[in-house]
Design an enzyme around this catalytic site. Structure first.
Site, PDB file in Angstrom:
ATOM      1  N   ASP A  67      52.914 -17.702 116.540  1.00 27.86           N
ATOM      2  CA  ASP A  67      53.491 -17.082 116.285  1.00 27.86           C
ATOM      3  C   ASP A  67      54.424 -16.023 116.903  1.00 27.86           C
ATOM      4  O   ASP A  67      53.333 -14.387 116.758  1.00 27.86           O
ATOM      5  CB  ASP A  67      54.096 -17.064 115.038  1.00 27.86           C
ATOM      6  CG  ASP A  67      53.725 -15.994 114.032  1.00 27.86           C
ATOM      7  OD1 ASP A  67      53.292 -15.317 114.275  1.00 27.86           O
ATOM      8  OD2 ASP A  67      53.907 -15.941 112.796  1.00 27.86           O
ATOM      9  N   ASN A 136      57.616 -15.826 101.318  1.00 27.52           N
ATOM     10  CA  ASN A 136      59.296 -17.476 100.885  1.00 27.52           C
ATOM     11  C   ASN A 136      58.537 -18.387 101.109  1.00 27.52           C
ATOM     12  O   ASN A 136      58.926 -19.588 101.477  1.00 27.52           O
ATOM     13  CB  ASN A 136      60.523 -17.374 101.408  1.00 27.52           C
ATOM     14  CG  ASN A 136      59.839 -17.331 103.361  1.00 27.52           C
ATOM     15  OD1 ASN A 136      59.161 -17.408 103.390  1.00 27.52           O
ATOM     16  ND2 ASN A 136      60.638 -17.197 103.845  1.00 27.52           N
ATOM     17  N   HIS A 138      56.456 -19.458 103.809  1.00 24.42           N
ATOM     18  CA  HIS A 138      56.445 -19.690 105.248  1.00 24.42           C
ATOM     19  C   HIS A 138      54.943 -19.764 105.700  1.00 24.42           C
ATOM     20  O   HIS A 138      54.085 -18.778 105.240  1.00 24.42           O
ATOM     21  CB  HIS A 138      57.000 -18.689 105.847  1.00 24.42           C
ATOM     22  CG  HIS A 138      57.139 -16.952 106.097  1.00 24.42           C
ATOM     23  ND1 HIS A 138      57.596 -16.726 106.566  1.00 24.42           N
ATOM     24  CD2 HIS A 138      55.456 -16.752 106.103  1.00 24.42           C
ATOM     25  CE1 HIS A 138      57.317 -15.477 107.101  1.00 24.42           C
ATOM     26  NE2 HIS A 138      56.019 -15.141 106.544  1.00 24.42           N
ATOM     27  N   GLU A 143      60.148 -21.238 108.422  1.00 21.95           N
ATOM     28  CA  GLU A 143      60.732 -20.836 107.229  1.00 21.95           C
ATOM     29  C   GLU A 143      61.548 -21.848 106.545  1.00 21.95           C
ATOM     30  O   GLU A 143      61.334 -22.706 107.609  1.00 21.95           O
ATOM     31  CB  GLU A 143      61.861 -20.176 107.824  1.00 21.95           C
ATOM     32  CG  GLU A 143      62.038 -18.703 108.349  1.00 21.95           C
ATOM     33  CD  GLU A 143      61.563 -17.304 107.675  1.00 21.95           C
ATOM     34  OE1 GLU A 143      60.301 -17.725 106.662  1.00 21.95           O
ATOM     35  OE2 GLU A 143      61.717 -16.820 107.956  1.00 21.95           O
TER      36      GLU A 143
HETATM   37  C1  F6R Z   1      52.058 -13.472 110.444  1.00 18.28           C
HETATM   38  C2  F6R Z   1      52.526 -14.455 110.155  1.00 18.28           C
HETATM   39  C3  F6R Z   1      53.392 -14.960 108.784  1.00 18.28           C
HETATM   40  C4  F6R Z   1      52.534 -13.746 108.259  1.00 18.28           C
HETATM   41  C5  F6R Z   1      53.577 -13.629 105.934  1.00 18.28           C
HETATM   42  C6  F6R Z   1      52.071 -13.400 105.695  1.00 18.28           C
HETATM   43  O1  F6R Z   1      51.199 -14.080 112.569  1.00 18.28           O
HETATM   44  O2  F6R Z   1      52.748 -15.783 110.716  1.00 18.28           O
HETATM   45  O3  F6R Z   1      53.637 -16.079 108.292  1.00 18.28           O
HETATM   46  O4  F6R Z   1      51.565 -14.758 107.347  1.00 18.28           O
HETATM   47  O5  F6R Z   1      53.663 -13.235 106.161  1.00 18.28           O
HETATM   48  O6  F6R Z   1      51.748 -11.489 106.096  1.00 18.28           O
HETATM   49  P1  F6R Z   1      50.789 -10.766 105.936  1.00 18.28           P
HETATM   50  O7  F6R Z   1      49.318 -11.236 105.729  1.00 18.28           O
HETATM   51  O8  F6R Z   1      50.885  -9.761 106.150  1.00 18.28           O
HETATM   52  O9  F6R Z   1      51.674 -11.269 104.064  1.00 18.28           O
END
Ligand code: F6R
Length: 256
Positions: A67, A136, A138, A143
């Site tokens: 992403d 959340n 995702h 989302e």
């Molecule tokens: C990052 C991504 C996000 C994270 C998620 C968890 O490339 O795609 O989906 O994996 O927000 O983030 P952390 O690991 O920082 O809690």
């Protein structure tokens, strides 16, 4: 879906590292979808150490970016592309020509997303997706609600994601409001998925992911219906409110 609960973050990163090295050893030219965020950083450090000790060779891996924020040049300090290069691609010695960037700065990001999916399909699909779990639910920037057949597309970030991503860039005002994300249909078709989850703040969303209803409102819960998903959690994320027997009843192939 298998859940592996490790004592702490380091043990979780090692355990996920064991699995990934075993996958790469069997398939050195695997196509890998790579998340950034904080959680997989321990896993990536673990991989970098093992590669330095010549435990495996990553030079033939094909890397796909999961992403990206919309409108950021690849050298913007907030770009997830740069983060992926620094944490995964460079330490593993993966040649730049093996890396497929998700171009959030394209003039036509939806068309760029469609072209990205075609590149993945032409490569034979994703062999292994490395994912983190959003607060959340995702995955990538899918989302909630995110349909299982959602394509790679532009999304508006929710306030939960903007808040949690503010930590990376020194405040929520630095966080772009839109992003380009690999869609659920590519994620759910990966031959193997490693989801890494750490910390007590992920406890509620982790239990909804592995044992709640399968629903677009918790995009990660859709992984319950995907093939070969391994969830690596530390004990802080899993908690101790469910007994070993209760967990095994929920997920028959669970290692706690
Ligand atoms: C990052 C991504 C996000 C994270 C998620 C968890 O490339 O795609 O989906 O994996 O927000 O983030 P952390 O690991 O920082 O809690």
């Amino acid at each position: 879906m298998r859940l592996i609960v490790a004592d702490d973050y380091d043990a979780m990163s090692q355990s996920a590292g064991d699995e990934l090295v075993s996958i790469i050893t069997k398939r050195p030219s695997a196509s890998v979808l790579v998340a950034t965020g904080n959680t997989p950083m321990g896993l990536y450090r673990e991989l970098a150490n093992r590669r330095q000790n010549r435990q495996f060779d990553a030079s033939r891996l094909r890397v796909f970016q999961l992403d990206e924020y919309l409108g950021l040049a690849p050298d913007d300090r907030r770009s997830l592309y740069g983060w992926m290069l620094r944490s995964f691609v460079e330490p593993l010695g993966i040649p730049s020509e093996n890396v497929v960037r998700l171009p959030g700065d394209s003039d036509d990001p939806d068309a760029a997303g469609a072209a990205f999916e075609e590149t993945i399909l032409a490569a034979g699909g994703i062999d292994v997706a490395i994912l983190g779990l959003g607060p959340n639910g995702h995955l990538g920037f899918n989302e909630p609600p995110a349909e299982p057949d959602s394509p790679t597309r532009v999304v508006d970030l929710t306030s939960a994601s903007i808040d949690s991503n503010g930590q990376y860039w020194g405040g929520t005002e630095q966080v772009p409001r839109r992003a380009l994300t690999t869609g659920m249909r590519i994620l759910l078709a990966a031959r193997q998925t490693l989801l890494v989850v750490s910390g007590a703040h992920k406890r509620d969303i982790l239990s909804r992911t592995v044992s709640g209803p399968i629903t677009p409102d918790v995009p990660a819960s859709l992984l319950q219906a995907a093939p070969n998903v391994m969830v690596f959690a530390d004990r802080a994320a899993w908690g101790s409110d469910l007994s070993r027997q209760a967990v095994q009843a929920l997920l028959p192939a669970t290692e706690i």
